[in-house]
Design an enzyme around this catalytic site. Structure first.
Site, mmCIF file in Angstrom:
data_model
loop_
_atom_site.group_PDB
_atom_site.id
_atom_site.type_symbol
_atom_site.label_atom_id
_atom_site.label_comp_id
_atom_site.label_asym_id
_atom_site.label_seq_id
_atom_site.Cartn_x
_atom_site.Cartn_y
_atom_site.Cartn_z
ATOM 1 N N ASP A 297 0.863 -1.170 0.000
ATOM 2 C CA ASP A 297 0.000 0.000 0.000
ATOM 3 C C ASP A 297 0.908 1.232 0.000
ATOM 4 O O ASP A 297 2.126 1.136 0.160
ATOM 5 C CB ASP A 297 -0.981 -0.004 1.183
ATOM 6 C CG ASP A 297 -2.211 0.853 0.873
ATOM 7 O OD1 ASP A 297 -2.147 1.662 -0.082
ATOM 8 O OD2 ASP A 297 -3.228 0.734 1.574
HETATM 9 C C1 BGC Z 1 -5.003 3.231 -0.061
HETATM 10 C C2 BGC Z 1 -5.101 2.224 -1.176
HETATM 11 C C3 BGC Z 1 -4.939 2.926 -2.503
HETATM 12 C C4 BGC Z 1 -3.595 3.604 -2.504
HETATM 13 C C5 BGC Z 1 -3.247 4.270 -3.816
HETATM 14 C C6 BGC Z 1 -3.774 4.101 -0.179
HETATM 15 O O1 BGC Z 1 -3.812 5.173 0.690
HETATM 16 O O2 BGC Z 1 -5.039 2.558 1.175
HETATM 17 O O3 BGC Z 1 -6.310 1.539 -1.105
HETATM 18 O O4 BGC Z 1 -5.075 2.034 -3.552
HETATM 19 O O5 BGC Z 1 -3.590 4.582 -1.486
HETATM 20 O O6 BGC Z 1 -3.952 5.414 -4.010
#
Ligand code: BGC
Length: 766
Positions: A297
């Site tokens: 993530d």
């Molecule tokens: C989120 C993810 C997301 C990623 C990219 C993160 O803050 O938890 O679900 O895909 O950002 O934007």
């Protein structure tokens, strides 16, 4: 044309890609046309260690792509990495022009010309926004959900994207958690079915097709169990919950072909998910044989430092790669440290090879090696964005997502003429809030508001008064958190308007930016002064239809006790106002059922239908307090999982089992008769639950094991059948295996988890 240096030795030809722009194509495909793994290996063989690590590196879109080249700071460093073949993927770059510009650097200017994958959070639509995923889950309509994902994929792919960070398949039981809006609710069975529908919708039959994108099952794992519903918080759950509740939708996504997973911000039982070997290597890659790749993530590799699990970024990189996290989203930890870690013997080069191989494999599957500009066609982009067919699809999805919570006095459906209707509430006139918080590419003010939807019906006299804002704060920036307002200066005007109305439609709830990532709440009633406004209006006019917009279950006991009609309309996306109006006027008879329990108050949270019975489920003797309950509130929810009304009524009878026991691979047919006893044609989701009465690990009081949506004319009856077999009763037993244990079971069938007919059966042996 530019010669691609090293590759030109192994490639027999160069080809011109038939895209809007002529480019030289590495044509690695020629190395071995038929065998994907040979093709992957043939690329891998050419790569230096640094280039392999580059494939593991993902950067956010970091500069004005079509503007001047960045000369200093982080952007300049990232730009240099890109040119040096040290970037495998980009996120948050959108639009054919920008995607092509970056792809051109990767393909034409790096030593090997390996194409990038472009990822984006297409969570519920790209520009044409469908309902938030929790709302879609309320439809229980798998083919509609699949279609909605396919629409999102087609639109996103047309702007050059080839990967969405969706579906989020985290099971969530805590309405305080802001991200419940992004998942399918609290149930692993429904969640698994929806995970399959979404993966199939995004990925289609062919990843190389121009209208499909890679899907990503996230967040592996346990993210939905953040303590006290506070985002990113610690997760501490036992094996039974992990295996029986958290894992199934991930496994279902995998079985339906999902090619990427995202790990998670949270720690799980003391170990951050990003550095969790048990999750990523033992379960996902070994036991489940996943051969796609895992992306971290956002920055979650470096976050292991704050977790107290890694000493520094280098240590975090070592932990993450060893644990099986293949691609580093925005930490730069891999690109900065992995080569040294390999040289120091702390990370085996074979692990880097494995991660790079997984990423290259998926790039081949996407067809990017055959045509890196496959998704780059500006004409197609223009034709595709916001197509009328997309609008129709998201409208259908939106109507089906609405849940009728209450309809006393038959206030609904509204008569089409002769009424004086007053609409109250800031949300009713808001063209941005219905888009929710995950709509990075959609423009403000592009949703149909409720007022606009109602204006389509000309027969009644319609007027609108705001009454009060939901929240204040800038809306220009999608991530801005909204602050509840305390301003009641609009009350008087709303009260006056309500006095003379035949029906008052009050559109209350959460602004679209009050749920989503980082937006946990400790109060889950109507935010701001809306509860007060509702009570003030009720004093002068009781014919209120309350239309709720929200990204999570709300606790609305007063409304439930007093307001005659309540419609759950979530955040429904671009076509929101049209969908709600069609439901209020009865042009669509509501058919949604709650995918998540609505509590009476926040103190009951986490509250969910598939709870355990405890040793003291009920009052042991009169006047005793010594049983599992609250002294100030009932145990039951306000609205249970699976609940939702229709303008019609459905009666259940004749629950029949083909036999009362089965053994081995045998089965029982369960049937029930459902009759439409109301006045309108309508749809009903018939639900089947079971209970395992005693087992080697305690089982929930009810577990959904099947559902079917039927449509009935007034007076029409239908016999609905389900099959119960070994699979229906399997769970993760005390032997640490998925097994069916012999024993006694109950079966329940009905229109919600709380209203069912029931019978018994036995499973005799394994
Ligand atoms: C989120 C993810 C997301 C990623 C990219 C993160 O803050 O938890 O679900 O895909 O950002 O934007």
């Amino acid at each position: 044309m530019r010669i691609i240096k090293k590759l030109s030795f192994v490639l027999s030809t160069v080809v011109i890609i038939s895209c809007s722009q002529k480019v030289l194509q590495p044509k690695l495909a020629l190395v071995s046309k038929n065998n994907l793994e040979t093709r992957v290996d043939s690329v891998l063989k050419l790569m230096t260690l640094e280039e392999k690590i580059g494939q593991l590196n993902q950067y956010n879109g970091f500069w004005e792509i079509t503007g001047p080249t960045p000369k200093e700071g982080q952007a300049a460093k990232k730009y240099a990495d890109l040119k040096n073949g040290l970037v495998g993927s980009m996120l948050n770059v959108k639009g054919v022009k920008d995607v092509r510009a970056l792809q051109k650097i990767a393909v034409e200017e790096t030593r090997l010309g390996i194409p990038l994958i472009f990822g984006f959070d297409v969570i519920h639509g790209y520009k044409t926004i469908s309902p938030i995923p929790l709302a879609e889950a309320a439809s229980w309509d798998l083919s509609e959900i699949k279609k909605s994902a396919a629409v999102a994929a087609e639109e996103a792919a047309s702007v050059g994207l080839n990967w969405t960070f969706a579906p989020m398949v985290d099971i969530a039981r805590d309405a305080r958690w802001g991200r419940v809006m992004e998942g399918a609710g609290e149930d692993p069975f429904l969640g698994s079915q929806i995970a399959i529908a979404r993966v199939q919708g995004f990925q289609g039959e062919d990843l190389k097709a121009r209208n499909t994108v890679l899907a990503c099952a996230k967040h592996f794992a346990g993210y939905g169990f953040a303590e006290s519903g506070r985002d990113y918080n610690t997760v501490d759950i036992g094996e039974s919950t992990l295996q029986n509740i958290v894992f199934p939708p991930f496994k279902a996504a995998l079985d339906s072909g999902v090619r990427t997973f995202m790990n998670s911000f949270n720690e799980l039982n003391g170990i951050p998910a990003t550095g969790n070997k048990f999750l990523q290597r033992d379960i996902l890659k070994k036991e489940w044989q996943f051969d796609g790749f895992v992306v971290s993530d956002w920055g979650s590799i470096n976050e292991m430092i704050a977790h107290g699990y890694a000493k520094d970024s280098k240590h975090a990189a070592e932990i993450a790669i060893n644990a099986g996290s293949d691609m580093d989203m925005e930490s730069s930890a891999y690109v900065e440290h992995l080569a040294v870690l390999v040289k120091e013997g702390k990370v085996k080069e074979s692990l880097i090879d494995d991660a790079a191989r997984r990423i290259l494999r998926v790039k081949f599957e996407l067809g990017l090696f055959d045509n890196p500009y496959l998704y780059c066609d500006e004409n197609y982009e223009k034709e595709t964005i916001g197509k009328p067919a997309f609008q129709e699809a998201v409208l259908e999805m939106a109507k089906k997502s609405i849940v009728l919570l209450k309809n006393d006095k038959e206030l609904l459906p509204l008569k089409k003429s002769g009424l004086k209707i007053v609409v109250i509430g800031a949300l009713a006139n808001d063209k941005t809030s219905p888009l929710g918080s995950w709509r990075i590419a959609a423009d403000d003010d592009t949703a149909v508001s409720l007022v606009e939807g109602l204006q389509q019906y000309k027969g009644n006299k319609l007027s609108y008064v705001k009454g009060a804002d939901v929240a204040v704060g800038r809306t220009q920036f999608v991530w801005e958190t909204k602050i509840n307002t305390t301003d009641k200066s609009g009350f008087a005007e709303a009260i006056t308007a309500a006095k003379g109305a035949d029906v008052v439609i009050m559109n209350l709830g959460e602004h679209g930016l009050q749920s989503g990532e980082g937006r946990s709440r400790t109060e889950i009633g109507l935010p701001g002064v809306q509860q007060e406004l509702l009570e003030e209006i009720y004093k002068v006019n009781q014919n209120i239809v309350l239309v709720l917009n929200n990204g999570r279950p709300l606790a609305i006991p007063w409304a439930d006790a007093n307001i005659p009609a309540i419609v759950e309309a979530w955040q429904l996306g671009t076509q929101s106002g049209n969908a709600i109006a069609q439901v209020l006027y009865g042009d669509y008879n509501p058919s949604g059922k709650l995918p998540m329990t609505f509590p009476r108050n926040v103190g009951q949270v986490p509250i969910y239908y598939n709870y355990k019975n405890t040793g003291r489920p009920e009052l042991p003797e009169a006047d005793s307090v010594f049983w599992s309950h609250y002294i100030d509130q009932e145990n039951t929810p306000l609205y249970p999982f699976g609940y939702g009304l229709s303008y019609s009524k459905f009666e259940y009878s004749n629950l029949e089992l083909s036999q009362n026991s089965f053994a081995g691979d045998g089965l029982i047919n369960v049937s029930v008769t459902v009759k439409n006893t109301g006045k309108y044609r309508g749809k009903e989701v018939v639900q089947l639950y079971i209970r395992d009465l005693f087992a080697s690990v305690t089982r929930p009081v009810k577990e959904l094991k099947g559902f079917e949506m039927i449509e009935l004319q007034p007076n029409e009856s239908k016999k609905v059948s389900f099959v119960i077999n070994k699979k229906s009763i399997e769970f993760f037993t005390a032997n640490s295996k998925w097994e069916a244990e012999a024993g006694d079971f109950k079966v329940f069938v009905g229109g919600s988890s709380a209203q069912t007919l029931e019978s018994n059966f036995q499973y005799l042996n394994n």
